[in-house]
Design an enzyme around this catalytic site. Structure first.
Site, PDB file in Angstrom:
ATOM      1  N   THR A  22      57.607  15.195 -10.496  1.00  0.00           N
ATOM      2  CA  THR A  22      56.763  16.078  -9.704  1.00  0.00           C
ATOM      3  C   THR A  22      57.523  17.343  -9.332  1.00  0.00           C
ATOM      4  O   THR A  22      58.729  17.311  -9.081  1.00  0.00           O
ATOM      5  CB  THR A  22      56.291  15.372  -8.416  1.00  0.00           C
ATOM      6  OG1 THR A  22      55.707  16.333  -7.533  1.00  0.00           O
ATOM      7  CG2 THR A  22      57.452  14.690  -7.695  1.00  0.00           C
ATOM      8  N   HIS A  69      58.744  11.844  -2.482  1.00  0.00           N
ATOM      9  CA  HIS A  69      59.460  12.710  -3.411  1.00  0.00           C
ATOM     10  C   HIS A  69      60.946  12.358  -3.488  1.00  0.00           C
ATOM     11  O   HIS A  69      61.591  12.590  -4.502  1.00  0.00           O
ATOM     12  CB  HIS A  69      59.260  14.173  -3.017  1.00  0.00           C
ATOM     13  CG  HIS A  69      57.844  14.640  -3.167  1.00  0.00           C
ATOM     14  ND1 HIS A  69      56.923  14.566  -2.155  1.00  0.00           N
ATOM     15  CD2 HIS A  69      57.188  15.163  -4.234  1.00  0.00           C
ATOM     16  CE1 HIS A  69      55.757  15.032  -2.578  1.00  0.00           C
ATOM     17  NE2 HIS A  69      55.894  15.402  -3.840  1.00  0.00           N
ATOM     18  N   LYS A  72      61.274  10.009  -6.219  1.00  0.00           N
ATOM     19  CA  LYS A  72      61.236  10.673  -7.519  1.00  0.00           C
ATOM     20  C   LYS A  72      62.604  11.262  -7.879  1.00  0.00           C
ATOM     21  O   LYS A  72      63.017  11.255  -9.045  1.00  0.00           O
ATOM     22  CB  LYS A  72      60.178  11.781  -7.508  1.00  0.00           C
ATOM     23  CG  LYS A  72      58.747  11.294  -7.386  1.00  0.00           C
ATOM     24  CD  LYS A  72      58.263  10.660  -8.676  1.00  0.00           C
ATOM     25  CE  LYS A  72      56.759  10.445  -8.647  1.00  0.00           C
ATOM     26  NZ  LYS A  72      56.267   9.857  -9.915  1.00  0.00           N
ATOM     27  N   GLN A  95      55.695  17.628 -12.850  1.00  0.00           N
ATOM     28  CA  GLN A  95      54.286  18.003 -12.920  1.00  0.00           C
ATOM     29  C   GLN A  95      53.856  18.814 -11.706  1.00  0.00           C
ATOM     30  O   GLN A  95      54.274  18.536 -10.585  1.00  0.00           O
ATOM     31  CB  GLN A  95      53.404  16.755 -12.954  1.00  0.00           C
ATOM     32  CG  GLN A  95      53.534  15.924 -14.209  1.00  0.00           C
ATOM     33  CD  GLN A  95      52.521  14.806 -14.210  1.00  0.00           C
ATOM     34  OE1 GLN A  95      51.718  14.704 -15.115  1.00  0.00           O
ATOM     35  NE2 GLN A  95      52.547  13.955 -13.215  1.00  0.00           N
ATOM     36  N   VAL A 126      42.721  19.560  -4.719  1.00  0.00           N
ATOM     37  CA  VAL A 126      41.493  20.058  -5.347  1.00  0.00           C
ATOM     38  C   VAL A 126      40.421  18.968  -5.313  1.00  0.00           C
ATOM     39  O   VAL A 126      39.248  19.227  -4.978  1.00  0.00           O
ATOM     40  CB  VAL A 126      41.748  20.517  -6.791  1.00  0.00           C
ATOM     41  CG1 VAL A 126      40.456  21.000  -7.441  1.00  0.00           C
ATOM     42  CG2 VAL A 126      42.793  21.627  -6.827  1.00  0.00           C
ATOM     43  N   ARG A 213      51.729  17.348   8.272  1.00  0.00           N
ATOM     44  CA  ARG A 213      52.948  17.223   7.493  1.00  0.00           C
ATOM     45  C   ARG A 213      54.083  18.014   8.145  1.00  0.00           C
ATOM     46  O   ARG A 213      53.852  18.832   9.032  1.00  0.00           O
ATOM     47  CB  ARG A 213      52.729  17.733   6.066  1.00  0.00           C
ATOM     48  CG  ARG A 213      51.627  17.005   5.319  1.00  0.00           C
ATOM     49  CD  ARG A 213      51.520  17.509   3.906  1.00  0.00           C
ATOM     50  NE  ARG A 213      50.575  16.725   3.130  1.00  0.00           N
ATOM     51  CZ  ARG A 213      50.467  16.781   1.812  1.00  0.00           C
ATOM     52  NH1 ARG A 213      51.241  17.611   1.124  1.00  0.00           N
ATOM     53  NH2 ARG A 213      49.594  16.032   1.170  1.00  0.00           N
TER      54      ARG A 213
END
Length: 319
Positions: A22, A69, A72, A95, A126, A213
């Site tokens: 990511t 994250h 990741k 990505q 989205v 956040r």
């Protein structure tokens, strides 16, 4: 991922691992330094205290934006070391946010429709905006909505995967691609979704929420994505508005709309990253088209030979 690497080493060491990472691994550097493709380019240098060093070939800094994250980033280092020690091979795909519902194959049969998350935890922005517009919930942007993120439509993302699969790296090679077709500011993204929603007879409003956040509300963003277009021949085919339009066409069907309505209680954010147990306050509700886009403009560097700076209707500069 670590377990998978051991299995590859023991059972199929000749295979290629394509890891879906990511762009969130990089974070959003407030200095505005470019987000290179995982590894510093050969001509990158560091200057400090009157001295100079080459950074070419070294992993670029990671600044993960959440515990997710962080996991990741752990993947990245485990894969990198496995390629170095065990002569494995891998593409690490950083990505952008994947959005949308369409590929030609999925469209062949309703039973093949891809999963679409719209909840506060797994739902990407989205997809959430479109679901909110369908249910006449004001589109929720966090804080001022100045955050910039990378995006790619589902159909384009799958084409990238195919191109990587058929062109594996050499044994011992660890390589990174930034898989992104556009950078968008979230407030501008909400305006785009609201504009498409209006064409479907929906009256979408936008609301600013107290950010649940912990993140920089305003920041520059310059992402480099040169390998996919120039090494693997990828050209994005799906514009933001095209895919959002296809989403409304599908999700407004009675069955799809009903399934989203069943999850309406999971859409608005109730989880805060700072540990406090409270619902985020609504800061402002406004009509689309009544706010001017200010602040940083995103920059996507695709390494085009002819240098052009073009600000499109949704904001953003391609170089």
């Amino acid at each position: 991922t670590l377990g998978l690497l051991f299995l590859i080493k023991e059972v199929v060491p000749e295979t290629c691992l394509i890891k879906l990472g990511t762009m969130g691994e990089y974070g959003s550097p407030l200095t505005g330094r470019p987000l290179f493709e995982g590894i510093f380019p050969a001509d990158a240098i560091m200057q400090w205290d009157g001295r100079e060093w080459s950074l070419g070939g070294e992993l670029t800094p990671r600044d993960p934006v959440s515990f997710y994250h962080v996991s990741k980033v752990q993947d990245t280092f485990n894969i990198y070391e496995a390629c170095k020690y065990w002569w494995l091979r891998s593409y690490d795909v950083m990505q952008g946010v994947i959005y949308g519902v369409h590929t030609d194959e999925v469209a062949e049969d309703p039973r093949l429709r891809t999963r679409l998350d719209v909840d506060e935890w797994f739902g990407t922005v989205v997809n959430r905006f479109v679901a909110q517009a369908l249910l006449e919930i004001p589109l929720t942007i966090y804080g001022g909505g100045e955050q910039i993120r990378g995006f790619i439509a589902l159909e384009d993302a799958m084409e990238c995967m195919v191109r990587l699969i058929v062109s594996p790296p050499e044994p011992g090679q660890y390589d990174v691609v930034n898989q992104v077709s556009g950078l968008h500011k979230l407030s501008v993204l909400a305006e785009t979704v609201a504009g498409v929603a209006e064409r479907f007879g929906l009256d979408a409003k936008i609301q600013k929420l107290e950010n649940p956040r912990v993140e920089a509300d305003k920041h520059p963003m310059e992402a480099v994505s040169r390998k996919l277009p120039h090494v693997f021949g990828f050209t994005p085919k799906v514009s933001l508005e095209k895919e959002i339009t296809r989403m409304f066409e599908l999700l407004m069907k009675e069955e799809m709309r009903r399934r989203i309505e069943e999850k309406v209680h999971l859409i608005l954010p109730r989880t805060r990253w700072d540990g406090w147990k409270k619902v985020s306050d609504v800061l402002e509700v406004y009509e689309p088209g009544t706010r001017e886009d200010t602040g940083y403009q995103p920059v996507l560097d695709r390494g085009l030979k002819e240098v052009k700076s073009e600000v499109d209707a949704r904001g953003g500069i391609w170089r």
